[in-house]
Write an enzyme that holds these catalytic residues in place. Structure first.
Site, short mmCIF file in Angstrom:
data_model
loop_
_atom_site.label_atom_id
_atom_site.label_comp_id
_atom_site.label_asym_id
_atom_site.label_seq_id
_atom_site.Cartn_x
_atom_site.Cartn_y
_atom_site.Cartn_z
N ASP A 110 0.86 -1.18 0.00
CA ASP A 110 0.00 0.00 0.00
C ASP A 110 0.90 1.23 0.00
OD1 ASP A 110 -2.29 -1.52 0.06
OD2 ASP A 110 -2.48 -1.45 2.23
N ASP A 152 -13.77 -4.77 -0.71
CA ASP A 152 -13.56 -4.45 0.71
C ASP A 152 -14.84 -4.68 1.50
OD1 ASP A 152 -10.86 -3.52 0.37
OD2 ASP A 152 -11.66 -1.67 -0.47
#
Length: 562
Positions: free
Chosen positions: A241, A411
């Protein structure tokens, strides 16, 4: 005169250029039809959809010159679509006419016994093991394939079988991994994305003399029936990330349930600290490649102040990473329709194209995928999933580059309900806590709700509705996160992973929660997913990629080791 590369205008051809530079081979790009006469060897690294490749060649005036070049007897090396265009046609684009050099047609994999696309590492098998001219291929190695359409090995047809050089098996289908005859050599896999094994294939072809490249004899025609088990391996993916820290530098970070800031405070009062810094993205990418990662993900989680195309630092990271790693690279963040501050619009297709040209192999779409499925569900269809409008990021990118280039990152989070009374729209998707499961789950039931904007906003959409929807729109892979398990080290949410694996016929990557090598074994054995991803445990060196693969091998799970 010399080596030339052909780029018809789509896909990631930069990775091949990087590979050739690493191997020390000089080359030039075909920039006009006249350049074919200057080339003494030609590589066509086709990436994308069959129809887009043919249309790109025709629109640039390269279609007939390419056919004439191959007919001249000068050496030709085709990669992926660069192999498929040698055939007459493809079911991927029935209205497009291939070069017709190989008198057969490209068909599609069946998804009855496996996920499609064929995405991952697989082995090859020679038709003539006694022959020494194997073009650098090694039957003990694994090579990276990513395709939904394939050339079946038709050993009963001599005019087709004479082109066969090696085969690969996926599920119970045997198809051509490489073709070779006369001046033509081509492979379905991507050598530039197949690590050291792939680099050896390119180097062997380029280091042979041009006369050797132009005089390959056909392999013998032998029957090849499917074996009980194919050579397909499970993938281990390292994810980074990437976001700006408070000083404006791009760093790799990792959240705990999506919170990427350190927790500080005194006297029991918690406050947000600095962005967690776990390293520089390019350096970590190089490290994971050396440690044996099968694939890498770079997810840009910084909010774009302008637009992805103006985010030059992130594009520079992708370019630099592509110069040091020779395995597939997925990029996420900002793959959507945008408008620059000066009012200039950019489509999601344009944004994806910029990342592909920088060196990405796949793009990951998250929030925009949720909105696209919500929109499609407003248009009734016989299957109950709704209809796309052809304009979503998923549809436009898949149409141009092929569905294998589109990953949807999901998600979800659990929503608990009373198992005795719930009669809502998601009752068929409920997961029930097991009597011998974690104590906090016993006697409970839940469904999985989709979120957007990094988990900050819930949407009225279940995970099953989302993954079925994006599969219909054209996604080629699901990257399945879990907000509940993220950063916990408790293992993957097996109920969630199994639910999604049952719901779609495209590959699924399990993510969130891995804390030990045993968790990878568990998710493969109990859910059947094609790949498993981890981040923090690799960044902090709590678990090594080699440890994961050793555990998988000990459990008789096929993994890439060469």
């Amino acid at each position: 005169m010399g080596l030339y590369l052909l780029d018809y205008g789509a896909g990631n051809v930069q990775s091949l250029a990087n590979t050739l530079k690493k191997l020390g081979h000089e080359f030039q790009w075909i920039s006009s039809p006249a350049d074919f006469h200057k080339a003494t060897s030609l590589i066509f690294p086709g990436v994308g959809a069959f129809g887009s490749a043919i249309d790109g060649l025709i629109s640039r005036g390269l279609y007939e010159p390419l056919r004439e070049y191959i007919a001249s007897g000068k050496p030709y090396f085709g990669i992926c679509i660069g192999m498929q265009v040698l055939f007459r046609s493809s079911l991927e684009s029935p209205s497009s006419t291939g070069l017709g050099i190989i008198p057969s047609d490209i068909g599609v994999f069946t998804n009855v016994d496996k996920s499609v696309p064929h995405m991952g590492w697989n082995s090859v098998e020679f038709l003539d093991p006694a022959e020494t001219a194997h073009e650098g291929l090694d039957p003990s190695a694994s090579y990276y394939f990513v395709h939904s359409f394939r050339a079946a090995y038709e050993w009963e047809r001599p005019e087709v079988a004479q082109w066969a050089h090696s085969t690969t098996q996926y599920g119970q289908e045997v198809f051509l991994a490489t073709v070779r005859k006369g001046n033509v050599f081509a492979c379905q896999f991507h050598p530039e994305k197949s690590g050291q094994a792939g680099l050896r294939v390119l180097d062997a072809w380029l280091r042979s003399s041009e006369s050797e490249r132009a005089t390959s004899l056909p392999a013998p025609r032998v029957a090849r029936h499917p074996k009980p088990k194919d050579g397909f391996t499970k993938r281990i993916i390292a994810c980074m990330d990437v976001r700006s820290n408070d000083d404006g530098d791009l760093v790799v970070t990792k959240g705990d349930q999506y919170d990427v800031r350190e927790r500080t405070g005194r006297d029991g009062v918690q406050a947000q600290g600095a962005v967690r810094n776990l390293g520089k993205p390019v350096a970590l990418a190089a490290r994971y490649y050396e440690e044996g990662a099968d694939e890498l993900c770079l997810m840009n989680i910084t909010s774009f102040r302008h637009s992805p195309l103006l985010d030059q630092p992130m594009l520079a990271v992708v370019r630099a990473a592509a110069e040091t790693v020779y395995v597939p690279l997925t990029i996420g963040g900002g793959i959507k329709d945008t408008v620059d501050p000066d009012g200039t619009p950019h489509s999601a297709l344009e944004v994806a194209g910029a990342y592909f040209r920088a060196g990405a192999d796949k793009v990951s779409i998250a929030t925009e995928a949720v909105f696209a499925v919500e929109k499609m569900r407003s248009r009734p269809s016989a299957d109950g999933l709704g209809e796309g409008d052809g304009m979503s990021a998923i549809e436009t990118i898949a149409r141009t580059y092929g569905r294998q280039a589109v990953v949807v990152s999901v998600d979800p989070r659990r929503v608990y309900v009373d198992p005795a009374t719930y009669d809502g729209p998601y009752k068929d998707e409920l997961v029930f806590g097991k009597p011998d499961g974690p104590e906090k789950e016993r006697g409970k039931a839940w469904w999985y709700q989709c979120t957007v904007r990094g988990g900050r906003e819930d949407r009225p959409l279940s995970v099953v509705q989302l993954v079925k929807g994006v599969e219909k729109l054209g996604a080629g892979e699901i990257l399945l996160n879990s907000i509940d398990r993220d950063g916990t080290g408790l293992g993957y949410d097996l109920d969630l992973v199994a639910l999604v694996r049952r719901s779609v016929q495209i590959p699924v990557v399990a993510s969130s929660g891995a804390g030990r090598p045993e968790h990878f074994v568990e998710v493969f054995e109990k859910t059947g997913v094609e790949a498993a991803l981890a981040a923090g445990i690799f960044h902090r060196r709590e678990v090594g990629i080699d440890e994961v693969k050793q555990a998988l091998a000990a459990a008789k799970i096929n993994v890439r080791t060469a």
